[in-house]
Design a protein around this motif. Structure first.
Motif, PDB file in Angstrom:
ATOM      1  N   ILE A 134       0.823  -1.335  -0.061  1.00 14.51           N
ATOM      2  CA  ILE A 134      -0.164  -0.018  -0.192  1.00 14.51           C
ATOM      3  C   ILE A 134       0.768   1.206   0.133  1.00 14.51           C
ATOM      4  O   ILE A 134       1.892   1.197   0.644  1.00 14.51           O
ATOM      5  N   LYS A 135       0.452   2.156  -0.798  1.00 10.05           N
ATOM      6  CA  LYS A 135       1.538   3.457  -0.956  1.00 10.05           C
ATOM      7  C   LYS A 135       0.484   4.368  -1.277  1.00 10.05           C
ATOM      8  O   LYS A 135      -0.444   4.486  -1.859  1.00 10.05           O
TER       9      LYS A 135
ATOM     10  N   LEU B  81      -4.825   6.354  -1.651  1.00  5.66           N
ATOM     11  CA  LEU B  81      -3.898   5.208  -1.843  1.00  5.66           C
ATOM     12  C   LEU B  81      -3.898   4.343  -2.617  1.00  5.66           C
ATOM     13  O   LEU B  81      -4.962   4.072  -3.424  1.00  5.66           O
ATOM     14  N   GLU B  82      -3.078   3.439  -3.061  1.00  2.00           N
ATOM     15  CA  GLU B  82      -3.074   2.284  -3.926  1.00  2.00           C
ATOM     16  C   GLU B  82      -2.669   1.189  -3.268  1.00  2.00           C
ATOM     17  O   GLU B  82      -1.614   1.091  -2.643  1.00  2.00           O
ATOM     18  N   ILE B  83      -3.270  -0.060  -3.457  1.00  3.44           N
ATOM     19  CA  ILE B  83      -3.075  -1.264  -2.962  1.00  3.44           C
ATOM     20  C   ILE B  83      -2.699  -2.197  -4.081  1.00  3.44           C
ATOM     21  O   ILE B  83      -3.441  -2.163  -5.255  1.00  3.44           O
TER      22      ILE B  83
ATOM     23  N   ILE C 265      -5.231  -0.291   7.301  1.00  3.87           N
ATOM     24  CA  ILE C 265      -4.555   0.888   6.448  1.00  3.87           C
ATOM     25  C   ILE C 265      -3.662   1.509   7.671  1.00  3.87           C
ATOM     26  O   ILE C 265      -4.205   2.084   8.803  1.00  3.87           O
TER      27      ILE C 265
ATOM     28  N   GLU D 276      -7.532   1.588  -5.839  1.00  2.00           N
ATOM     29  CA  GLU D 276      -7.208   2.820  -5.071  1.00  2.00           C
ATOM     30  C   GLU D 276      -8.289   2.780  -3.830  1.00  2.00           C
ATOM     31  O   GLU D 276      -9.278   2.354  -3.944  1.00  2.00           O
ATOM     32  N   VAL D 277      -7.602   3.569  -2.820  1.00  2.47           N
ATOM     33  CA  VAL D 277      -8.631   3.754  -1.459  1.00  2.47           C
ATOM     34  C   VAL D 277      -8.633   5.393  -1.360  1.00  2.47           C
ATOM     35  O   VAL D 277      -7.658   5.874  -1.164  1.00  2.47           O
TER      36      VAL D 277
END
Length: 165
Positions: A48-49, A57-59, A106, A130-131
């Protein structure tokens, strides 16, 4: 006498947008349709970043992350801007797993970065998720949709033209 090892990489194509609720600890239940799509890679974990272009955020499933890292690792680190890109791109990323109850946690710093609240949207972006904070997601989508026809023509029209050449 040598031998040839042939293997295929399976690309992940995640489909769907899902509204979820985060609990007080930053945990989100992964919706059943996403879990089903990721069933073959759940055990491998995820990265996750922070997103490069959006306040979300991207998973990344680990298999997809590893392919992305091959591209990043091919950059010449004796070029200063490449080194700065790698440092910035890799900063703040974390490894996460889906627990036995189907939740993902998260990390607090990333939860704060993305301005997440209780209402969260998990949105597929081909091979990653995407979060988003729900309100931020809806604002971003409404802005993008205003000129989506032009964007689609510019992005997809050009790629079709290049294929025809």
């Amino acid at each position: 006498m040598g031998f040839i090892c042939i293997f295929t990489l399976r690309m992940i194509n995640i489909i769907g947008t899902y509204e979820c609720k985060a609990d007080n600890k930053g945990r989100i239940f992964l919706p059943a349709p996403i879990k089903k799509q990721l069933k073959d890679v759940l055990k491998d974990g995820f990265v996750i970043k922070r997103s490069v272009f959006n306040k979300c955020l991207e998973i990344h499933p680990m298999s997809e992350w590893n392919m992305l890292m091959e591209q990043v690792n091919s950059l010449n680190r004796f070029v200063k801007k490449n080194n700065e890109f790698i440092r910035s791109y890799m900063s703040g990323l974390k490894l996460i797993n889906i627990d036995n109850t189907g939740r993902l946690l998260i990390p607090k710093d990333l939860f704060t970065y993305a301005s997440l609240n209780k209402e969260v949207v998990l949105s597929s972006s081909v091979n990653m998720i995407e979060v988003w904070d729900k309100n931020n997601y809806e604002k971003s989508i409404s802005i993008t949709l205003e000129n989506f026809g032009n964007l689609a023509e510019e992005v997809m029209g050009e790629s079709k033209k290049k294929l025809d050449e």
